[in-house]
Design a protein around this motif. Structure first.
Motif, PDB file in Angstrom:
ATOM      1  N   ASP A 192       0.579  -1.356  -0.274  1.00 25.47           N
ATOM      2  CA  ASP A 192       0.268   0.078  -0.065  1.00 25.47           C
ATOM      3  C   ASP A 192       1.245   0.875  -0.230  1.00 25.47           C
ATOM      4  O   ASP A 192       1.927   1.598   1.502  1.00 25.47           O
ATOM      5  N   ASP A 251       0.679   4.183  -0.207  1.00 23.59           N
ATOM      6  CA  ASP A 251      -0.041   5.300   0.723  1.00 23.59           C
ATOM      7  C   ASP A 251       0.331   5.237   2.429  1.00 23.59           C
ATOM      8  O   ASP A 251       1.168   6.216   2.814  1.00 23.59           O
ATOM      9  N   ALA A 295       4.392   5.289   1.960  1.00 25.34           N
ATOM     10  CA  ALA A 295       4.208   6.698   2.102  1.00 25.34           C
ATOM     11  C   ALA A 295       4.545   7.704   4.460  1.00 25.34           C
ATOM     12  O   ALA A 295       5.095   8.196   3.965  1.00 25.34           O
ATOM     13  N   ARG A 296       3.032   7.586   4.435  1.00 22.07           N
ATOM     14  CA  ARG A 296       2.602   7.955   5.966  1.00 22.07           C
ATOM     15  C   ARG A 296       3.617   6.998   6.635  1.00 22.07           C
ATOM     16  O   ARG A 296       4.497   8.116   7.388  1.00 22.07           O
ATOM     17  N   VAL A 346       7.940   9.212  -4.311  1.00 19.16           N
ATOM     18  CA  VAL A 346       7.388   9.429  -2.469  1.00 19.16           C
ATOM     19  C   VAL A 346       8.906  10.096  -1.987  1.00 19.16           C
ATOM     20  O   VAL A 346       8.672  10.561  -0.619  1.00 19.16           O
ATOM     21  N   ALA A 368      -2.071   8.668  -8.524  1.00 19.31           N
ATOM     22  CA  ALA A 368      -2.118   8.135  -7.559  1.00 19.31           C
ATOM     23  C   ALA A 368      -0.530   8.468  -6.296  1.00 19.31           C
ATOM     24  O   ALA A 368      -0.970   9.274  -5.126  1.00 19.31           O
ATOM     25  N   THR A 369       0.088   8.183  -7.058  1.00 19.12           N
ATOM     26  CA  THR A 369       1.262   8.531  -6.398  1.00 19.12           C
ATOM     27  C   THR A 369       1.914  10.869  -5.949  1.00 19.12           C
ATOM     28  O   THR A 369       2.110  11.221  -4.805  1.00 19.12           O
ATOM     29  N   ILE A 394      -0.713  11.120  -3.134  1.00 22.35           N
ATOM     30  CA  ILE A 394       0.150  11.061  -1.777  1.00 22.35           C
ATOM     31  C   ILE A 394       0.822  12.188  -1.557  1.00 22.35           C
ATOM     32  O   ILE A 394       1.002  12.863  -0.224  1.00 22.35           O
ATOM     33  N   ARG A 416      -0.249  15.340  -0.213  1.00 25.79           N
ATOM     34  CA  ARG A 416      -1.010  15.812   1.182  1.00 25.79           C
ATOM     35  C   ARG A 416       0.364  15.365   1.965  1.00 25.79           C
ATOM     36  O   ARG A 416       0.195  15.692   3.231  1.00 25.79           O
ATOM     37  N   LEU A 417       1.737  14.430   1.670  1.00 26.38           N
ATOM     38  CA  LEU A 417       2.852  14.199   2.814  1.00 26.38           C
ATOM     39  C   LEU A 417       3.472  15.806   2.780  1.00 26.38           C
ATOM     40  O   LEU A 417       4.617  16.195   3.928  1.00 26.38           O
TER      41      LEU A 417
END
Length: 295
Positions: free
Chosen positions: A86, A88, A91-92, A140, A263-264, A267, A270-271
């Motif tokens: 996953d 996301d 990345a988190r 990421v 999608a990347t 992500i 957001r970060l």
């Protein structure tokens, strides 16, 4: 002053591919003495098979306890080799690790990773999904490294497949010479950034694996690795390969690449939202209390 260096990561940072009497060495151990002209306190927290979650949950607390000036954060390859991958979530996890380290003044050392499918020479239908995952993880890592002012090595761009002596017999980890190349790469970047490091890591002899070494590794160790991955990664990877093949037949494989890129990007956005500077209206009002000295 003693410089403190913590290494967080998986088998790459643990030192797989660079065996020495009594254990493994690896690029982080090679780099450690060069991080300062004086003494260096080095602790390698990396372990084989570690995922990004393991860095956050298991390795980060020990690293923070050391309060290091430098910390290696190199992970992501094992995440891409799991059926439950996953991007996301990966990345988190990475974002939280880097945020926690930089909050205490640590300089992170990060790296993007080479495509495992290419290193292992997997068939195209199997290699393409892995390559897509690795591109996402690397994008990421690039963005988070810039956001957190990390010292970032473009490890994926090193000549792994062109120079066989840089890879160990498993074709997935660096050889001793490959680990030394990574250590020297980080040292050069630290010098360029103005960090007060010591002399570069000592040069090691470059020796390619002996003829037949790849086959011997597969017969004695590689089969265990393949079997372990077969119960986890292989079913999911075969499903991805089937999707890949259908898109190839329809001439729509490009859609998968575009979907992954979109999608990347979402992500990353957001970060890496910049922390806004406080405006005048956000600042507390000056105190009106009488501050004159009392008798």
């Amino acid at each position: 002053m003693t410089v403190r260096f913590a290494a967080l990561g998986d088998s790459l940072t643990e030192g797989v591919g660079d065996p020495v009497p009594g254990g493994r060495r690896g690029w982080a151990a090679l780099l450690a003495p060069s991080l300062s002209p004086g003494p260096v306190n080095f602790r390698n927290l990396a372990n084989s098979g570690a995922l990004s979650r393991d860095l956050l949950v298991s390795q980060l607390p020990a690293a923070l306890a050391l309060r290091p000036q430098y910390a290696a954060v190199v992970v992501g390859g094992n995440d891409t080799l799991r059926a439950s991958f996953d991007l996301d979530l990966t990345a988190r996890h990475l974002s939280a690790v880097l945020r926690s380290l930089t909050a205490v003044g640590t300089v992170p050392l990060t790296a993007c990773l080479p495509d495992p499918g290419r290193l292992l020479r997997l068939p195209t239908p199997l290699a393409r999904p892995l390559a897509r995952r690795m591109r996402g993880v690397n994008a990421v890592v690039h963005a988070l490294s810039e956001h957190h002012h990390a010292v970032h090595l473009h490890l994926a761009d090193l000549p792994w497949t062109a120079r066989r002596a840089l890879l160990s017999v498993d074709r997935l980890h660096p050889s001793a010479a490959g680990h030394q190349l990574i250590a020297c790469g980080f040292h050069s970047l630290l010098v360029e950034a103005g960090h007060p490091v010591g002399p570069p890591p000592a040069e090691l002899a470059t020796v390619a694996p002996a003829p037949g070494a790849d086959l011997w590794w597969m017969a004695t160790q590689g089969t265990r690795w393949v079997a372990a991955r077969s119960t986890d990664l292989l079913p999911g990877l075969l499903a991805l390969a089937a999707i890949e093949a259908r898109h190839q037949l329809r001439g729509s494989a490009r859609r998968l690449d575009l979907a992954e890129a979109e999608a990347t990007a979402a992500i990353v956005a957001r970060l890496t939202v910049p922390t806004p500077e406080p405006s005048i209206g956000d600042l507390p009002a000056p105190s009106t209390a009488d501050t004159s000295p009392t008798a």
